[in-house]
Write a protein that holds these residues in place. Structure first.
Motif, PDB file in Angstrom:
ATOM      1  N   LYS A  47       1.080  -1.480   0.253  1.00 48.10           N
ATOM      2  CA  LYS A  47       0.148  -0.236  -0.094  1.00 48.10           C
ATOM      3  C   LYS A  47       1.030   0.869   0.047  1.00 48.10           C
ATOM      4  O   LYS A  47       2.058   1.372   0.266  1.00 48.10           O
ATOM      5  N   GLU A  50       3.404   2.594   3.060  1.00 47.89           N
ATOM      6  CA  GLU A  50       4.539   1.371   3.643  1.00 47.89           C
ATOM      7  C   GLU A  50       5.608   1.293   3.525  1.00 47.89           C
ATOM      8  O   GLU A  50       6.481   1.976   2.537  1.00 47.89           O
ATOM      9  N   THR A 210       6.482   5.320   0.157  1.00 39.94           N
ATOM     10  CA  THR A 210       6.232   3.815  -0.084  1.00 39.94           C
ATOM     11  C   THR A 210       7.671   4.063   0.322  1.00 39.94           C
ATOM     12  O   THR A 210       8.289   3.782  -1.123  1.00 39.94           O
ATOM     13  N   HIS A 226       9.277  -2.560  11.437  1.00 39.00           N
ATOM     14  CA  HIS A 226       8.293  -2.604   9.886  1.00 39.00           C
ATOM     15  C   HIS A 226       7.651  -4.011   9.131  1.00 39.00           C
ATOM     16  O   HIS A 226       8.876  -4.880   9.895  1.00 39.00           O
TER      17      HIS A 226
END
Length: 239
Positions: A47, A50, A210, A226
């Motif tokens: 996404k 992210e 991202t 993460h």
């Protein structure tokens, strides 16, 4: 360790794209001419906004994954979608326009020895036709972000390895791309410099980029909160 990270059907993937996917691989296989399968039937949805680590040993297919995203390699089967564009369908100017929206950080820096830090960072903007005024407007805050404003007039051979990698990050982000790919960005660095590089990437992520980072440094990955996937035998697995 579970099975493939994301294996959704096509309808689900299309819904994911509508929900804000930056990157989608749909049943992607990449086989080289020597018969080596770098990736096998990989599906993943990343996404917008992210931060994702991709781990695995050297030669496991991590770099191939990134090359598929900016069109240096094309899938043998399946679809690679970046920012709602099928990369395999892009040629010439359309592919160039996509690549302008992707910042790439390499392990070996790829700096031009005869150019200063400032010249290395702004070279791409000059090639893309940015005005001198706009280039200067972007340069100072970019160098400040990576802690190299005082090194603007230095040449690469006057910098440490960590500083050279930060120059390559500055070059990748000066055009404010929404997608940042870092291929083993800490592979040639000591732990302190490695952590500094990751902190810069994390800061960029907080600004909305991202970020996808390949690495084999599991200790570094454990320090960060993460998502992580591992490439193993051509497939992606969630840690």
């Amino acid at each position: 360790m579970s099975t493939v990270y994301i294996t959704e059907d096509t309808d689900s993937q299309q819904q994911g794209s509508q929900a804000g996917a930056m990157v989608e691989l749909r049943s992607v296989t990449k086989t080289y001419t020597n018969g080596y399968h770098a990736l096998l039937d990989v599906s993943i949805n990343i996404k917008k906004g992210e931060f994702l680590f991709i781990t695995g040993p050297s030669g496991s297919g991590k770099s191939t994954f990134l090359k598929l995203l900016y069109g240096q390699e094309l899938p043998s089967q399946g679809e690679v979608i970046v920012d709602d564009l099928n990369v395999a369908n892009l040629r010439g100017d359309r592919l160039s326009l996509l690549r302008r929206r992707i910042g790439i950080v390499f392990q070996d820096y790829k700096l031009i020895p005869q150019r200063t830090v400032a010249e290395n960072v702004t070279f791409v903007l000059q090639a893309q036709g940015y005005t001198r005024k706009e280039i200067q407007r972007r340069l100072e805050p970019t160098l400040k972000l990576v802690g190299l404003l005082s090194k603007a007039d230095s040449f690469p051979d006057q910098l440490s390895g960590g500083e050279q990698q930060r120059v390559s990050i500055a070059r990748a982000i000066i055009a404010t791309p929404p997608l940042l790919l870092a291929d083993e960005p800490t592979g040639n660095l000591d732990p302190d410099n490695s952590w500094q590089v990751i902190q810069i990437l994390q800061k960029l992520n907080t600004f909305g980029a991202t970020v996808i980072v390949t690495t084999h440094d599991e200790q570094l990955v454990r320090r960060c909160n993460h998502p992580v996937v591992q490439v193993k035998n051509g497939r992606l697995y969630r840690n």
